[in-house]
Design an enzyme around this catalytic site. Structure first.
Site, PDB file in Angstrom:
ATOM      1  N   LYS A  82      27.480   7.818 -15.417  1.00  0.00           N
ATOM      2  CA  LYS A  82      26.994   7.736 -14.042  1.00  0.00           C
ATOM      3  C   LYS A  82      27.291   9.059 -13.359  1.00  0.00           C
ATOM      4  O   LYS A  82      28.440   9.499 -13.298  1.00  0.00           O
ATOM      5  CB  LYS A  82      27.684   6.588 -13.308  1.00  0.00           C
ATOM      6  N   ARG A 116      23.360   3.532  -0.374  1.00  0.00           N
ATOM      7  CA  ARG A 116      24.529   3.569   0.508  1.00  0.00           C
ATOM      8  C   ARG A 116      24.147   3.147   1.921  1.00  0.00           C
ATOM      9  O   ARG A 116      24.973   2.568   2.636  1.00  0.00           O
ATOM     10  CB  ARG A 116      25.173   4.957   0.453  1.00  0.00           C
ATOM     11  N   LYS A 140      31.960  12.012  -4.484  1.00  0.00           N
ATOM     12  CA  LYS A 140      32.452  11.206  -5.605  1.00  0.00           C
ATOM     13  C   LYS A 140      32.594  12.033  -6.890  1.00  0.00           C
ATOM     14  O   LYS A 140      32.599  11.499  -7.997  1.00  0.00           O
ATOM     15  CB  LYS A 140      31.526  10.004  -5.812  1.00  0.00           C
ATOM     16  N   GLU A 190      31.794   9.858 -22.685  1.00  0.00           N
ATOM     17  CA  GLU A 190      32.051   8.699 -21.822  1.00  0.00           C
ATOM     18  C   GLU A 190      31.497   7.418 -22.455  1.00  0.00           C
ATOM     19  O   GLU A 190      32.137   6.368 -22.438  1.00  0.00           O
ATOM     20  CB  GLU A 190      31.384   8.908 -20.452  1.00  0.00           C
ATOM     21  N   LYS A 208      22.756   6.483 -15.435  1.00  0.00           N
ATOM     22  CA  LYS A 208      22.335   6.396 -14.044  1.00  0.00           C
ATOM     23  C   LYS A 208      22.521   7.733 -13.360  1.00  0.00           C
ATOM     24  O   LYS A 208      23.567   8.340 -13.553  1.00  0.00           O
ATOM     25  CB  LYS A 208      23.205   5.329 -13.375  1.00  0.00           C
ATOM     26  N   SER A 229      17.964   3.861  -6.165  1.00  0.00           N
ATOM     27  CA  SER A 229      17.354   3.700  -4.843  1.00  0.00           C
ATOM     28  C   SER A 229      16.560   4.932  -4.401  1.00  0.00           C
ATOM     29  O   SER A 229      15.463   4.806  -3.848  1.00  0.00           O
ATOM     30  CB  SER A 229      18.443   3.377  -3.817  1.00  0.00           C
ATOM     31  N   TYR A 242      14.168  -1.507  -8.594  1.00  0.00           N
ATOM     32  CA  TYR A 242      13.778  -2.228  -7.377  1.00  0.00           C
ATOM     33  C   TYR A 242      12.294  -2.602  -7.407  1.00  0.00           C
ATOM     34  O   TYR A 242      11.794  -3.185  -6.456  1.00  0.00           O
ATOM     35  CB  TYR A 242      14.116  -1.370  -6.154  1.00  0.00           C
TER      36      TYR A 242
HETATM   37  C1  PBG Z   1      28.584   1.744  -6.223  1.00  0.00           C
HETATM   38  C2  PBG Z   1      27.195   1.869  -6.715  1.00  0.00           C
HETATM   39  C3  PBG Z   1      26.246   2.812  -6.278  1.00  0.00           C
HETATM   40  C4  PBG Z   1      25.048   2.473  -6.883  1.00  0.00           C
HETATM   41  C5  PBG Z   1      25.282   1.358  -7.710  1.00  0.00           C
HETATM   42  N1  PBG Z   1      26.619   1.006  -7.600  1.00  0.00           N
HETATM   43  C6  PBG Z   1      26.366   3.914  -5.301  1.00  0.00           C
HETATM   44  C7  PBG Z   1      27.392   4.948  -5.509  1.00  0.00           C
HETATM   45  O1  PBG Z   1      27.964   5.123  -6.582  1.00  0.00           O
HETATM   46  O2  PBG Z   1      27.678   5.641  -4.517  1.00  0.00           O
HETATM   47  C8  PBG Z   1      23.749   3.172  -6.657  1.00  0.00           C
HETATM   48  C9  PBG Z   1      22.500   2.409  -6.933  1.00  0.00           C
HETATM   49  C10 PBG Z   1      21.265   2.993  -6.361  1.00  0.00           C
HETATM   50  O3  PBG Z   1      21.257   4.085  -5.760  1.00  0.00           O
HETATM   51  O4  PBG Z   1      20.219   2.348  -6.521  1.00  0.00           O
HETATM   52  N2  PBG Z   1      29.607   1.859  -7.113  1.00  0.00           N
END
Ligand code: PBG
Length: 325
Positions: free
Chosen positions: A194, A204, A216, A232, A247, A273, A312
């Site tokens: 990720k 968010r 992050k 990982e 992701k 998203s 989505y």
């Molecule tokens: C939180 C999480 C996130 C997403 C899935 N789980 C956001 C982040 O890591 O800040 C993002 C999913 C998306 O953008 O569709 N742990």
């Protein structure tokens, strides 16, 4: 000229025969955003056409998705500000919104595979995925809470827990905690690779979970790296992951392919998203054909090697598959 590749594209029937990849509803995972309240269906500003649901309507939505052929939902909840702290207290609440949601959906649609997000950010007063000490997101203390969180989701009836936090060692700790608590059938879909990505912005907004300070980057991965993604992922497989995930999606399809060549368990990819928002925004302006953009994107995931796709666009895809698009 003897060799003319265009012969295989001459007619629709021949093109169908020469088709290498398909997309099926069975490949899809539908993310859901659940909020407190009743009879609420709230459109997310930066995700037009996607909604936050109160639990009563989320149950209906989940059964609709299952009836449509979608095998799995991935649950996220929005916690009220006053429930947020730096310990993940609400994440472990047996009567928290997540735990209630799992129970209610499992009760209404027992055959639907319920996957749950395991990370502290929606419950964190700092908006971070872990516990914060002196400005640092501390690993081992966070992992202990995540393991308890996973057990509480399993106890509520989750089929799969999906740790999205990127702490070291969390898959092993979660596996161990599930085993000793009697949840040996509860699976782990690990967000193995990720990345620290700008494409999570709309998500968010949906959960009001943007980090309160910093970013992050000390836990999510550097977008410049691919060998690290393999490292990982192999660690997560070793620690007991049942499904691994990459992701975001489209900007990281090379990573999906690389991971696919290294593991023999299902590989998921998350069409996040921001990727949804891009297609929606361009289509709204008439700059892209939305339906075609969706299906072309889904095929790109399959070509790269994704077995499962969290997106989505699930309902649109079902509609398009029905119409043979
Ligand atoms: C939180 C999480 C996130 C997403 C899935 N789980 C956001 C982040 O890591 O800040 C993002 C999913 C998306 O953008 O569709 N742990």
């Amino acid at each position: 000229m003897h060799i003319r590749p265009r012969r295989l594209r001459t007619t629709p029937a021949i093109r169908r025969m020469a088709n290498e990849h398909t997309i099926s509803t069975s490949n899809l995972i539908a993310p859901m955003f659940i909020i407190e309240g009743e009879q609420i269906k709230q459109e997310i500003d930066s995700m037009p056409g996607y909604f936050r649901f109160s639990l009563d309507l989320a149950v209906k939505e989940a059964s609709e998705l299952f009836e449509m052929g979608i095998p799995a939902v991935l649950l996220f909840v929005k916690a009220a500000d006053e429930l947020k702290d730096n310990k993940g207290t609400e994440a472990l609440n047996p009567n928290g919104l997540m735990q209630r949601s799992i129970r209610a959906i499992k009760d209404a649609v027992p055959e639907l595979c319920i996957m749950t997000d395991v990370a502290l950010d929606p419950f964190s007063s700092f908006g971070h995925d872990g516990i914060v000490e002196d400005g640092e997101i501390v690993n081992d203390a966070t992992v202990q809470v995540l393991a308890q969180m996973a057990v509480s989701h399993a106890a509520a009836g989750a089929d799969f827990v999906a740790p999205s936090d990127m702490m070291d060692g969390r898959v092993g700790a979660i596996r161990e905690a599930l085993e000793v608590s009697g949840f040996s059938n509860t699976g782990i879909m690990s967000y193995s690779a990720k990345y620290a990505s700008c494409f999570y912005g709309p998500f968010r907004d949906a959960l009001d979970s943007a980090p309160g300070f910093g970013d992050k980057k000390t836990y999510q991965m550097n977008p410049a790296n691919i060998r690290e993604a393999i490292r990982e992922t192999l660690l997560d497989v070793d620690e007991g992951a049942d499904i691994v995930m990459v992701k975001p999606g489209v900007p990281y399809l090379d990573v999906v392919r690389a991971v696919k060549e290294q593991v023999d368990i299902p590989v998921a990819a998350y069409h996040v998203s921001g990727e949804y928002a891009m297609i929606k925004a361009a289509s709204a302006r008439g700059w892209l054909n939305e339906d075609q953009a969706i299906m072309e994107t889904m095929l790109s995931f399959r070509r790269a090697g994704a077995d499962l796709i969290a997106t989505y666009f699930c309902k649109d895809i079902v509609r398009l598959l029905k119409n043979n698009k």
